[in-house]
Design a protein around this motif. Structure first.
Motif, mmCIF file in Angstrom:
data_model
loop_
_atom_site.group_PDB
_atom_site.id
_atom_site.type_symbol
_atom_site.label_atom_id
_atom_site.label_comp_id
_atom_site.label_asym_id
_atom_site.label_seq_id
_atom_site.Cartn_x
_atom_site.Cartn_y
_atom_site.Cartn_z
ATOM 1 N N VAL A 1 0.949 -1.178 -0.069
ATOM 2 C CA VAL A 1 0.125 0.014 0.108
ATOM 3 C C VAL A 1 0.866 1.259 0.097
ATOM 4 N N PHE B 1 -3.261 5.732 1.898
ATOM 5 C CA PHE B 1 -4.654 5.057 2.410
ATOM 6 C C PHE B 1 -5.678 6.066 2.235
ATOM 7 N N TYR C 1 0.960 -3.872 4.812
ATOM 8 C CA TYR C 1 -0.161 -3.452 4.230
ATOM 9 C C TYR C 1 -0.239 -3.664 2.729
ATOM 10 N N ASN D 1 -7.150 -0.294 1.843
ATOM 11 C CA ASN D 1 -6.292 0.645 2.294
ATOM 12 C C ASN D 1 -7.375 1.776 2.935
#
Length: 308
Positions: free
Chosen positions: A7, A10, A166, A170
């Motif tokens: 990711v 976010f 991650y 997200n």
């Protein structure tokens, strides 16, 4: 991790999932944020300008007001912006920085409230030695210790949270990057990190809270021995504002951080965060000025030019 894309950003949900509520929510939070900025900055200026407020209690209050302004500023402007535009994008590094700054300020306030409890403890239990013990050097050392402790505590939790991988989804179910909603997005089992973070938070926060409680046990035991009712009320009134702030801070903060991330509820989490990260710091100026005649007079002199 080799089969997933890491990711790079976010998406924050904002204050509410319901678009129709934005017209109500945005003005409300802007009003509270502005009120908090004006109130806390007024306390700082009043304490700096009024020589009668150059005492340990108001030195700590000045620092508390600065912390309150800072950690609302770390979250509210960004949250209002994303709620207004409808675009909640925040980069990975920006999310890391926001969490680190917020936790640093929040934990520093926790330690500062403990120092303020110790200050009130000495003022009531050791009034003759208070001026000697609570020197300017001692006050500065307590504030510096609070800041150092806050930065270390925050660095641990930030690393503990973002050392997890991650790789999607997200979407952060919150209006800022906070530990529980971010940790839930990890694409691996986060229970060990959660348990370690919970253990460290419990030890640090509960130790600070225990020291505050012990200070108030000593204060109450001394106050009840004062023969006159007026004397007891006058002694305890110097602590009532601090005690109110402590209760609001610990009750709402513990609800968020002293529970597993797996049991995190987006609605409850956002509601509790509004109390401890928005309402409590914005209302602290009211709490501290409501029964404080010296502070009222200093603010009147600041805004109305009233002379003694």
């Amino acid at each position: 991790m080799s089969s997933h894309t890491r990711v790079t950003h976010f998406i924050l949900r904002g204050f509410s999932d319901v678009p129709q509520l934005r017209l109500v929510v945005i003005p409300f939070f802007l009003l509270i944020y502005t009120f908090g900025l004006l109130g806390n900055s007024s306390i700082i200026i009043a304490v700096m300008r009024d020589s009668r407020l150059h005492s340990p209690m108001y030195f700590f209050l000045k620092n508390l007001s600065f912390l309150d302004m800072s950690y609302t500023s770390a979250t509210i402007p960004k949250a209002v912006l994303i709620s207004f535009t409808g675009s909640g994008g925040i980069s990975y590094l920006e999310c890391v920085a926001q969490l680190y700054i917020f936790l640093t300020l929040c934990c520093t306030e926790c330690f500062l409230l403990t120092a303020m409890a110790y200050d009130r403890f000495l003022a009531i239990l050791r009034p003759l030695l208070y001026g000697t013990i609570m020197s300017q050097k001692c006050c500065v050392e307590l504030v510096v210790t609070a800041w150092v402790g806050g930065t270390i505590y925050s660095a641990f939790h930030t690393f503990n949270t973002f050392s997890l991988p991650y790789c999607g989804p997200n979407v952060v179910e919150h209006f800022f990057c906070d530990i529980p909603p971010v940790m839930r997005l990890s694409c691996t089992d986060y229970r060990l990190h959660e348990e370690v973070g919970f253990a460290v938070s419990s030890c640090i926060v509960m130790s600070s809270f225990a020291l505050t409680v012990l200070s108030y046990v000593g204060i109450v035991s001394t106050v009840v021995r004062i023969p006159s009712v007026d004397g007891r009320w006058k002694a305890f009134s110097t602590c009532s504002s601090h005690l109110t702030t402590v209760v609001l801070f610990y009750v709402t903060g513990s609800f968020v951080y002293l529970r597993p991330a797996s049991r995190y509820s987006p609605i409850q989490g956002r509601l509790a965060s509004v109390f401890y990260s928005v309402l409590t710091p914005s209302l602290n100026p009211v709490v501290y000025c409501l029964r404080n005649k010296d502070m009222k007079f200093a603010l009147q002199k600041l805004y109305c030019g009233r002379k003694s």
